[in-house]
Design a protein around this motif. Structure first.
Motif, PDB file in Angstrom:
ATOM      1  N   TYR B  81       9.391  21.592   2.823  1.00 16.22           N
ATOM      2  CA  TYR B  81       9.845  22.964   2.631  1.00 16.22           C
ATOM      3  C   TYR B  81       8.631  23.796   2.296  1.00 16.22           C
ATOM      4  O   TYR B  81       8.230  23.911   1.142  1.00 16.22           O
ATOM      5  CB  TYR B  81      10.882  23.029   1.518  1.00 16.22           C
ATOM      6  CG  TYR B  81      12.002  22.043   1.699  1.00 16.22           C
ATOM      7  CD1 TYR B  81      13.033  22.306   2.608  1.00 16.22           C
ATOM      8  CD2 TYR B  81      12.032  20.852   1.007  1.00 16.22           C
ATOM      9  CE1 TYR B  81      14.046  21.397   2.812  1.00 16.22           C
ATOM     10  CE2 TYR B  81      13.052  19.934   1.203  1.00 16.22           C
ATOM     11  CZ  TYR B  81      14.053  20.211   2.099  1.00 16.22           C
ATOM     12  OH  TYR B  81      15.052  19.300   2.291  1.00 16.22           O
ATOM     13  N   GLN B  84       7.275  26.168  -0.982  1.00 14.50           N
ATOM     14  CA  GLN B  84       8.113  26.070  -2.172  1.00 14.50           C
ATOM     15  C   GLN B  84       7.554  24.966  -3.054  1.00 14.50           C
ATOM     16  O   GLN B  84       7.260  23.884  -2.570  1.00 14.50           O
ATOM     17  CB  GLN B  84       9.550  25.718  -1.791  1.00 14.50           C
ATOM     18  CG  GLN B  84      10.178  26.754  -0.893  1.00 14.50           C
ATOM     19  CD  GLN B  84      11.605  26.402  -0.569  1.00 14.50           C
ATOM     20  OE1 GLN B  84      12.314  25.831  -1.377  1.00 14.50           O
ATOM     21  NE2 GLN B  84      12.031  26.757   0.635  1.00 14.50           N
ATOM     22  N   GLU B  88      10.227  24.398  -8.334  1.00 12.62           N
ATOM     23  CA  GLU B  88      11.222  25.373  -7.881  1.00 12.62           C
ATOM     24  C   GLU B  88      12.429  24.669  -7.265  1.00 12.62           C
ATOM     25  O   GLU B  88      13.577  24.996  -7.560  1.00 12.62           O
ATOM     26  CB  GLU B  88      10.595  26.226  -6.774  1.00 12.62           C
ATOM     27  CG  GLU B  88      10.377  27.693  -7.093  1.00 12.62           C
ATOM     28  CD  GLU B  88       9.570  28.306  -5.957  1.00 12.62           C
ATOM     29  OE1 GLU B  88       8.423  28.693  -6.216  1.00 12.62           O
ATOM     30  OE2 GLU B  88      10.074  28.352  -4.830  1.00 12.62           O
ATOM     31  N   ILE B  89      12.131  23.702  -6.379  1.00 15.39           N
ATOM     32  CA  ILE B  89      13.217  23.028  -5.660  1.00 15.39           C
ATOM     33  C   ILE B  89      14.114  22.285  -6.640  1.00 15.39           C
ATOM     34  O   ILE B  89      15.348  22.384  -6.584  1.00 15.39           O
ATOM     35  CB  ILE B  89      12.643  22.058  -4.603  1.00 15.39           C
ATOM     36  CG1 ILE B  89      11.909  22.860  -3.532  1.00 15.39           C
ATOM     37  CG2 ILE B  89      13.744  21.226  -3.978  1.00 15.39           C
ATOM     38  CD1 ILE B  89      11.210  22.018  -2.500  1.00 15.39           C
ATOM     39  N   GLY B  91      14.487  22.928  -9.816  1.00 12.73           N
ATOM     40  CA  GLY B  91      15.206  23.917 -10.605  1.00 12.73           C
ATOM     41  C   GLY B  91      16.365  24.536  -9.847  1.00 12.73           C
ATOM     42  O   GLY B  91      17.387  24.887 -10.437  1.00 12.73           O
ATOM     43  N   ARG B  92      16.214  24.658  -8.544  1.00  5.37           N
ATOM     44  CA  ARG B  92      17.268  25.306  -7.759  1.00  5.37           C
ATOM     45  C   ARG B  92      18.453  24.371  -7.536  1.00  5.37           C
ATOM     46  O   ARG B  92      19.595  24.800  -7.565  1.00  5.37           O
ATOM     47  CB  ARG B  92      16.695  25.748  -6.414  1.00  5.37           C
ATOM     48  CG  ARG B  92      17.642  26.651  -5.647  1.00  5.37           C
ATOM     49  CD  ARG B  92      16.971  27.261  -4.447  1.00  5.37           C
ATOM     50  NE  ARG B  92      16.529  26.255  -3.517  1.00  5.37           N
ATOM     51  CZ  ARG B  92      15.302  26.215  -2.982  1.00  5.37           C
ATOM     52  NH1 ARG B  92      14.408  27.130  -3.282  1.00  5.37           N
ATOM     53  NH2 ARG B  92      14.979  25.278  -2.138  1.00  5.37           N
ATOM     54  N   HIS B  93      18.174  23.082  -7.321  1.00  9.87           N
ATOM     55  CA  HIS B  93      19.269  22.180  -6.949  1.00  9.87           C
ATOM     56  C   HIS B  93      19.873  21.436  -8.124  1.00  9.87           C
ATOM     57  O   HIS B  93      20.989  20.936  -8.023  1.00  9.87           O
ATOM     58  CB  HIS B  93      18.792  21.179  -5.898  1.00  9.87           C
ATOM     59  CG  HIS B  93      18.480  21.837  -4.591  1.00  9.87           C
ATOM     60  ND1 HIS B  93      19.460  22.159  -3.679  1.00  9.87           N
ATOM     61  CD2 HIS B  93      17.317  22.269  -4.058  1.00  9.87           C
ATOM     62  CE1 HIS B  93      18.899  22.741  -2.638  1.00  9.87           C
ATOM     63  NE2 HIS B  93      17.597  22.831  -2.842  1.00  9.87           N
ATOM     64  N   TYR B  96      23.620  22.449  -9.692  1.00  7.08           N
ATOM     65  CA  TYR B  96      24.823  21.959  -9.012  1.00  7.08           C
ATOM     66  C   TYR B  96      25.140  20.541  -9.454  1.00  7.08           C
ATOM     67  O   TYR B  96      26.260  20.224  -9.853  1.00  7.08           O
ATOM     68  CB  TYR B  96      24.621  21.973  -7.490  1.00  7.08           C
ATOM     69  CG  TYR B  96      24.324  23.335  -6.931  1.00  7.08           C
ATOM     70  CD1 TYR B  96      25.357  24.255  -6.761  1.00  7.08           C
ATOM     71  CD2 TYR B  96      23.037  23.706  -6.580  1.00  7.08           C
ATOM     72  CE1 TYR B  96      25.093  25.512  -6.243  1.00  7.08           C
ATOM     73  CE2 TYR B  96      22.774  24.949  -6.064  1.00  7.08           C
ATOM     74  CZ  TYR B  96      23.796  25.851  -5.902  1.00  7.08           C
ATOM     75  OH  TYR B  96      23.536  27.081  -5.397  1.00  7.08           O
TER      76      TYR B  96
END
Lengths: 320, 305
Positions: B81, B84, B88-89, B91-93, B96
């Motif tokens: 990706y 990125q 960050e990745i 933290g983003r996923h 969920y």
């Protein structure tokens, strides 16, 4: 004059255990289901072919655009996307699923028992290092290890003896099958850690007993003491743990096949069949339900059988 | 107690670094790399790529740079990706996976503890056999079968919940039930075994002998000792749940961390794999520490020096 002594035949540990196992209704249920399942998987495809002419790979050549048919008298489990008889697929897939259970557990048994017994018997610094290595491997996600093993030894790099094994059991010149055998070994090589701990614990408690001292005094080699004297004495807990490993490796194989990393087409296992079925769940639900429920029934019986064997071999830890 | 916690916290750092080292070694042993595909790259381009990502340096230098960055908790950018960062990745996923994981564990605790306690109290009754058979079923039905069956009945049949995707409360229900089944089953079995053992111990007899009523004996005395196996199971289980469980994420199309991890391994996205492994191993060790500390509160006989 005649000193008639009535000969009382003592019940061995194994006879005792077998009696206790037979008293456990749930374990007997598991045993019976597994016996039927093994028979169905070994002879089922032949019987089905003889009775109906269906094979796991036979794709019917009729002009139907939709090839998925719901369960009927002709196809008791329905047909899959390509029109193949699902019962034949499930029976054929069961061979691989059950083979995973047996072979992978066997591999984990060999590795785990030798590793644990050596660490426990030698002891000291070597034991410490060996067990810390086990801790480390525990911390790495097993899926990473499986993927690395499959890619390092896959394709052209498959060791000769794995190819030899797959040719002996499944016919020569089949690249796909040797990859499945590789998967069996990879799964075994990630499931031996707890076994090693169990055996090490046993060996630690055994190694200071008199029979080991006696063996040492009569000049038995270290190798001989470990594998002739100590390992046979750990058999009880090892069998108990192995019976619980069987369903867990089968589940892992199904999981890998679901992710597309395990058994690949044209071969099938219950996991890969269920994974194919998930895609069509809304329209052709039987394509998931039959392989999935067959697998669930097998795991259910194996778990009951495993619990029963644990209670039979190890009455003290029996949970009342 | 405080020095025990401090020591355990400090040891997490070298342990995590060792795990990262082993993972790095595993990734490097595997043939292939992130830039190679079916098409062979011209040697000049390959050389440039290797230079850009520092792959032309000797392996010990690459390892040194990698470990140095990991110590700074800077895992760099993902190779797949583009642009990125790994942090960050994650933290983003993570949110969920964490939402579903925590809810599933809470549900599993409620269901598993009550089933286990009832089974232990009414031992050998229909309640006992019934809940233990259910628990065995929970252990035996693979979640990629259980999840779609739930979808089939409750989403596609009864229209009670949406079948997939992330959104409101309704979207969470089915994934949480799917995920919690196997944990509830484990907890029920552990609780039953633990309670049965404790109920036969001397301190319960003492509690009864001094005239406490059955409710106090059960809740204040038996439960505390009986759930210790459940507490030990909680550490690794929670870490695994937070990391996301790939199957549930795939069945319900949830953008969680588990799928990202599998993808990163398959893509040979080394920084992302290392980042997630490091994050997880630290999480597991912190949870295990929390579990060890809570033993002291549950069982007054356990003390840490």
């Amino acid at each position: 004059m005649a000193n008639e002594v009535e000969i009382v035949k003592g019940a061995s540990l194994w006879q005792d255990a077998w009696k206790r196992l037979l008293k456990n209704k749930l374990a007997v249920f598991g045993l019976v289901v597994m016996a039927i399942m093994a028979f169905a998987v070994i002879f089922g495809p032949m019987i089905l072919y003889w009775a109906t002419g269906f094979t796991a790979d036979g794709i019917p050549e009729n002009g139907d655009l939709i090839k998925s048919f719901p369960p009927s008298l002709l196809h008791p489990m329905g047909t899959d996307e390509a029109g193949r008889d699902l019962l034949a697929r499930v029976l054929q897939g069961g061979r691989i699923s059950l083979m995973v259970g047996v072979i992978s557990t066997f591999v984990s048994l060999i590795v785990g028992v030798s590793y644990g017994a050596i660490a426990g018997y030698i002891g000291g610094k070597i034991d410490n290092v060996m067990m810390r290595i086990v801790d480390m491997i525990y911390a790495i996600p097993y899926i990473l290890i499986v993927i690395v093993l499959l890619s390092v030894f896959g394709g052209q790099n498959t060791p000769g003896w794995i190819q030899y094994l797959s040719e002996t059991f499944g016919g020569a010149g089949n690249q796909g099958l040797s990859q499945i055998f590789l998967l069996f070994f990879a799964l075994g090589l990630v499931s031996w850690l707890t076994m090693a701990r169990v055996v090490r614990g046993q060996v630690l408690s055994l190694k200071n007993q008199e029979f080991v001292l006696a063996a040492k005094a009569t000049g038995v080699s270290t190798f001989g003491i470990i594998f002739r004297h100590l390992v046979p004495n750990t058999l009880g807990p090892v069998i108990v743990y192995a019976t619980l490993t069987v369903p867990s490796v089968m589940l892992t194989e199904a999981f890998l096949s679901y992710l597309g990393l395990g058994v690949q087409a044209p071969f099938a296992s219950w996991g890969s069949l269920a994974s194919d079925g998930v895609k069509n769940i809304a329209i052709f639900p039987w394509q998931l339900l039959f392989p999935g429920l067959t697998m669930a029934l097998t795991l259910f019986s194996l778990n009951f059988l495993g619990d029963g064997i644990r209670d039979a071999l190890d009455p003290q830890t029996r949970k009342f | 107690m405080l020095s025990f916690i401090l020591r355990r916290l400090l040891i997490i750092i070298p342990m995590a670094l060792l795990v990262v080292t082993l993972t790095w070694g595993l990734i490097r042993i595997a043939p292939g790399n992130f830039y190679s595909s079916e098409k062979k790259l011209p040697p000049a381009i390959e050389e440039n790529i290797r230079k850009k990502y520092g792959l032309d340096k000797p392996w010990y230098q690459q390892y040194g740079i990698m470990i140095f960055n990991v110590v700074k908790l800077d895992f760099g950018n993902s190779l797949k990706y583009q642009g990125q960062s790994v942090n960050e990745i994650i933290g983003r996923h993570l949110p969920y996976s964490a939402t579903i994981g925590i809810l599933a564990y809470l549900l599993a605790l409620v269901v598993g503890l009550s089933a286990g306690i009832i089974a232990a109290l009414k031992q050998n009754s229909i309640w006992d056999y019934g809940s233990m058979a259910l628990a065995m079923l929970g252990l035996s039905v693979p979640n990629f079968v259980f999840g779609p069956i739930l979808v089939l009945f409750f989403a596609l049949g009864l229209y009670w919940f949406p079948p997939a995707r992330w959104g409101g409360f309704g979207n969470v229900v089915l994934p949480v039930i799917t995920l919690s089944a196997i944990y509830a089953a484990y907890i029920a079995r552990l609780t039953r075994a633990g309670m049965l053992e404790v109920m036969r111990s001397d301190y319960i007899r003492t509690a009864r002998a001094k005239g406490l009523d059955e409710k106090t004996v059960l809740i204040k005395h038996a439960l505390r000792g009986g759930i210790i196996p459940v507490v030990s199971f909680t550490g690794p289980a929670l870490a695994g749940l937070l990391a996301g469980t790939v199957v549930v994420e795939r069945v319900f199309a949830i953008p969680g961390l588990g799928n990202i991890f599998i993808q990163s391994v398959l893509n040979r996205d080394e920084p992302l794999t290392l980042g997630i492994v490091a994050f997880l191993s630290i999480l597991i060790m912190i949870f295990n520490l929390a579990v060890d500390i809570s033993y002291g509160f549950l069982d007054p006989r356990i003390r840490y020096e």
